[in-house]
Design a protein around this motif. Structure first.
Motif, PDB file in Angstrom:
ATOM      1  N   PRO A 201       0.824  -1.206   0.000  1.00  0.00           N
ATOM      2  CA  PRO A 201       0.000   0.000   0.000  1.00  0.00           C
ATOM      3  C   PRO A 201       0.864   1.264   0.000  1.00  0.00           C
ATOM      4  CG  PRO A 201       0.025  -0.991   2.182  1.00  0.00           C
ATOM      5  CD  PRO A 201       0.774  -1.928   1.268  1.00  0.00           C
ATOM      6  N   ASP A 202       0.312   2.365  -0.523  1.00  0.00           N
ATOM      7  CA  ASP A 202       1.034   3.639  -0.497  1.00  0.00           C
ATOM      8  C   ASP A 202       1.325   4.059   0.939  1.00  0.00           C
ATOM      9  OD1 ASP A 202       1.063   3.883  -3.264  1.00  0.00           O
ATOM     10  OD2 ASP A 202      -0.825   4.992  -3.308  1.00  0.00           O
ATOM     11  N   ARG A 203       0.356   3.893   1.791  1.00  0.00           N
ATOM     12  CA  ARG A 203       0.516   4.165   3.221  1.00  0.00           C
ATOM     13  C   ARG A 203       0.543   2.817   3.914  1.00  0.00           C
ATOM     14  NH1 ARG A 203       2.016   6.853   7.581  1.00  0.00           N
ATOM     15  NH2 ARG A 203       0.489   6.981   9.224  1.00  0.00           N
ATOM     16  N   MET A 204       1.699   2.482   4.449  1.00  0.00           N
ATOM     17  CA  MET A 204       1.847   1.185   5.092  1.00  0.00           C
ATOM     18  C   MET A 204       0.956   1.120   6.335  1.00  0.00           C
ATOM     19  SD  MET A 204       3.927  -0.548   3.201  1.00  0.00           S
ATOM     20  CE  MET A 204       4.834  -1.798   4.090  1.00  0.00           C
ATOM     21  N   PRO A 205       0.439  -0.075   6.643  1.00  0.00           N
ATOM     22  CA  PRO A 205      -0.461  -0.210   7.799  1.00  0.00           C
ATOM     23  C   PRO A 205       0.286  -0.034   9.114  1.00  0.00           C
ATOM     24  CG  PRO A 205      -0.075  -2.340   6.759  1.00  0.00           C
ATOM     25  CD  PRO A 205       0.620  -1.317   5.919  1.00  0.00           C
ATOM     26  N   ASP A 206      -0.446   0.449  10.097  1.00  0.00           N
ATOM     27  CA  ASP A 206       0.112   0.573  11.436  1.00  0.00           C
ATOM     28  C   ASP A 206       0.225  -0.811  12.054  1.00  0.00           C
ATOM     29  OD1 ASP A 206       0.240   3.382  11.402  1.00  0.00           O
ATOM     30  OD2 ASP A 206      -1.880   3.508  11.941  1.00  0.00           O
ATOM     31  N   GLN A 207       1.182  -0.940  12.952  1.00  0.00           N
ATOM     32  CA  GLN A 207       1.333  -2.208  13.661  1.00  0.00           C
ATOM     33  C   GLN A 207       0.122  -2.388  14.579  1.00  0.00           C
ATOM     34  OE1 GLN A 207       5.087  -2.677  15.569  1.00  0.00           O
ATOM     35  NE2 GLN A 207       4.691  -4.775  16.142  1.00  0.00           N
ATOM     36  N   PRO A 208      -0.567  -3.526  14.453  1.00  0.00           N
ATOM     37  CA  PRO A 208      -1.772  -3.730  15.269  1.00  0.00           C
ATOM     38  C   PRO A 208      -1.413  -4.077  16.705  1.00  0.00           C
ATOM     39  CG  PRO A 208      -1.325  -5.681  13.979  1.00  0.00           C
ATOM     40  CD  PRO A 208      -0.304  -4.644  13.565  1.00  0.00           C
ATOM     41  N   SER A 209      -2.400  -3.952  17.558  1.00  0.00           N
ATOM     42  CA  SER A 209      -2.207  -4.392  18.936  1.00  0.00           C
ATOM     43  C   SER A 209      -2.030  -5.901  18.937  1.00  0.00           C
ATOM     44  CB  SER A 209      -3.400  -3.985  19.805  1.00  0.00           C
ATOM     45  OG  SER A 209      -4.572  -4.618  19.348  1.00  0.00           O
ATOM     46  N   SER A 210      -1.478  -6.422  19.992  1.00  0.00           N
ATOM     47  CA  SER A 210      -1.158  -7.854  20.054  1.00  0.00           C
ATOM     48  C   SER A 210      -2.386  -8.750  19.978  1.00  0.00           C
ATOM     49  CB  SER A 210      -0.374  -8.164  21.326  1.00  0.00           C
ATOM     50  OG  SER A 210      -1.150  -7.829  22.461  1.00  0.00           O
ATOM     51  N   ASP A 211      -3.564  -8.234  20.304  1.00  0.00           N
ATOM     52  CA  ASP A 211      -4.766  -9.062  20.268  1.00  0.00           C
ATOM     53  C   ASP A 211      -5.585  -8.858  18.992  1.00  0.00           C
ATOM     54  OD1 ASP A 211      -5.552  -6.502  20.908  1.00  0.00           O
ATOM     55  OD2 ASP A 211      -7.100  -7.131  22.317  1.00  0.00           O
TER      56      ASP A 211
ATOM     57  N   SER B 248      -2.737  -7.168   8.211  1.00  0.00           N
ATOM     58  CA  SER B 248      -2.237  -6.354   7.104  1.00  0.00           C
ATOM     59  C   SER B 248      -0.811  -5.867   7.340  1.00  0.00           C
ATOM     60  CB  SER B 248      -3.174  -5.177   6.827  1.00  0.00           C
ATOM     61  OG  SER B 248      -3.304  -4.352   7.972  1.00  0.00           O
ATOM     62  N   PHE B 249      -0.458  -5.570   8.574  1.00  0.00           N
ATOM     63  CA  PHE B 249       0.907  -5.139   8.887  1.00  0.00           C
ATOM     64  C   PHE B 249       1.892  -6.271   8.608  1.00  0.00           C
ATOM     65  CE2 PHE B 249       4.499  -4.869  11.816  1.00  0.00           C
ATOM     66  CZ  PHE B 249       4.980  -3.599  11.545  1.00  0.00           C
ATOM     67  N   ASP B 250       1.594  -7.457   9.118  1.00  0.00           N
ATOM     68  CA  ASP B 250       2.482  -8.603   8.920  1.00  0.00           C
ATOM     69  C   ASP B 250       2.614  -8.963   7.439  1.00  0.00           C
ATOM     70  OD1 ASP B 250       3.068  -8.907  11.622  1.00  0.00           O
ATOM     71  OD2 ASP B 250       1.356 -10.220  11.948  1.00  0.00           O
ATOM     72  N   VAL B 251       1.517  -8.871   6.704  1.00  0.00           N
ATOM     73  CA  VAL B 251       1.543  -9.171   5.274  1.00  0.00           C
ATOM     74  C   VAL B 251       2.429  -8.159   4.553  1.00  0.00           C
ATOM     75  CG1 VAL B 251       0.138  -9.244   3.169  1.00  0.00           C
ATOM     76  CG2 VAL B 251      -0.663 -10.376   5.248  1.00  0.00           C
ATOM     77  N   ALA B 252       2.264  -6.880   4.875  1.00  0.00           N
ATOM     78  CA  ALA B 252       3.060  -5.834   4.224  1.00  0.00           C
ATOM     79  C   ALA B 252       4.555  -6.008   4.528  1.00  0.00           C
ATOM     80  CB  ALA B 252       2.575  -4.455   4.658  1.00  0.00           C
ATOM     81  N   VAL B 253       4.883  -6.287   5.776  1.00  0.00           N
ATOM     82  CA  VAL B 253       6.286  -6.488   6.155  1.00  0.00           C
ATOM     83  C   VAL B 253       6.851  -7.728   5.454  1.00  0.00           C
ATOM     84  CG1 VAL B 253       7.832  -7.043   8.083  1.00  0.00           C
ATOM     85  CG2 VAL B 253       6.117  -5.248   8.333  1.00  0.00           C
ATOM     86  N   GLY B 254       6.065  -8.783   5.377  1.00  0.00           N
ATOM     87  CA  GLY B 254       6.500  -9.992   4.673  1.00  0.00           C
ATOM     88  C   GLY B 254       6.733  -9.739   3.197  1.00  0.00           C
ATOM     89  N   ARG B 255       5.829  -9.005   2.574  1.00  0.00           N
ATOM     90  CA  ARG B 255       5.996  -8.678   1.153  1.00  0.00           C
ATOM     91  C   ARG B 255       7.228  -7.807   0.934  1.00  0.00           C
ATOM     92  NH1 ARG B 255      -0.368  -7.722  -0.107  1.00  0.00           N
ATOM     93  NH2 ARG B 255      -0.820  -9.910  -0.582  1.00  0.00           N
ATOM     94  N   LEU B 256       7.442  -6.841   1.815  1.00  0.00           N
ATOM     95  CA  LEU B 256       8.616  -5.976   1.687  1.00  0.00           C
ATOM     96  C   LEU B 256       9.895  -6.802   1.778  1.00  0.00           C
ATOM     97  CD1 LEU B 256      10.083  -3.275   1.523  1.00  0.00           C
ATOM     98  CD2 LEU B 256       9.747  -3.048   4.003  1.00  0.00           C
TER      99      LEU B 256
END
Length: 116
Positions: free
Chosen positions: A42-52, A57-65
């Motif tokens: 995404p143009d604007r990367m997702p914020d890191q979600p809370s642990s619960d 989307s954050f993990d997917v974006a980091v994995g793709r990067l």
């Protein structure tokens, strides 16, 4: 689970290669696969979600990067035209790795898009 995301993303990229090749079509090069992953960021990367959170989307974006950066690095070893892409993605990955702020990697990701 977060450690598995880059592995899962790499497996998905390899599966895409296998399925593209099995239908008689030519599978994409490492550089083309890296660009395909960059286009999915995404143009604007997702914020890191809370642990619960169930939002991945954050993990997917980091994995793709991370997977795109590795594919671009390998592509640049074979074809020098992918070196600018590899450099931009390496900068993005390094920025995230040192700051733990994915948003600070966005300028390098934007630059990587120009090389695709």
């Amino acid at each position: 689970m977060r450690r598995l995301v880059p592995v899962i993303a790499a497996m998905l990229a390899l599966a895409a290669c296998s399925s593209a090749g099995s239908g008689g079509g030519q599978a994409g090069s490492d550089g083309e696969l890296a660009c395909a992953l960059v286009r999915k960021l995404p143009d604007r990367m997702p914020d890191q979600p809370s642990s619960d959170s169930s939002d991945h989307s954050f993990d997917v974006a980091v994995g793709r990067l991370g997977t795109a950066a590795e594919l671009a690095r390998v592509a640049a070893l074979d074809e020098k035209k992918y070196q600018p892409l590899a450099d931009s993605l390496a900068t993005a990955r390094q920025t995230f790795s040192t700051t733990y702020d994915i948003h600070r990697a966005e300028p390098a990701i934007k630059q990587a898009r120009t090389h695709c």
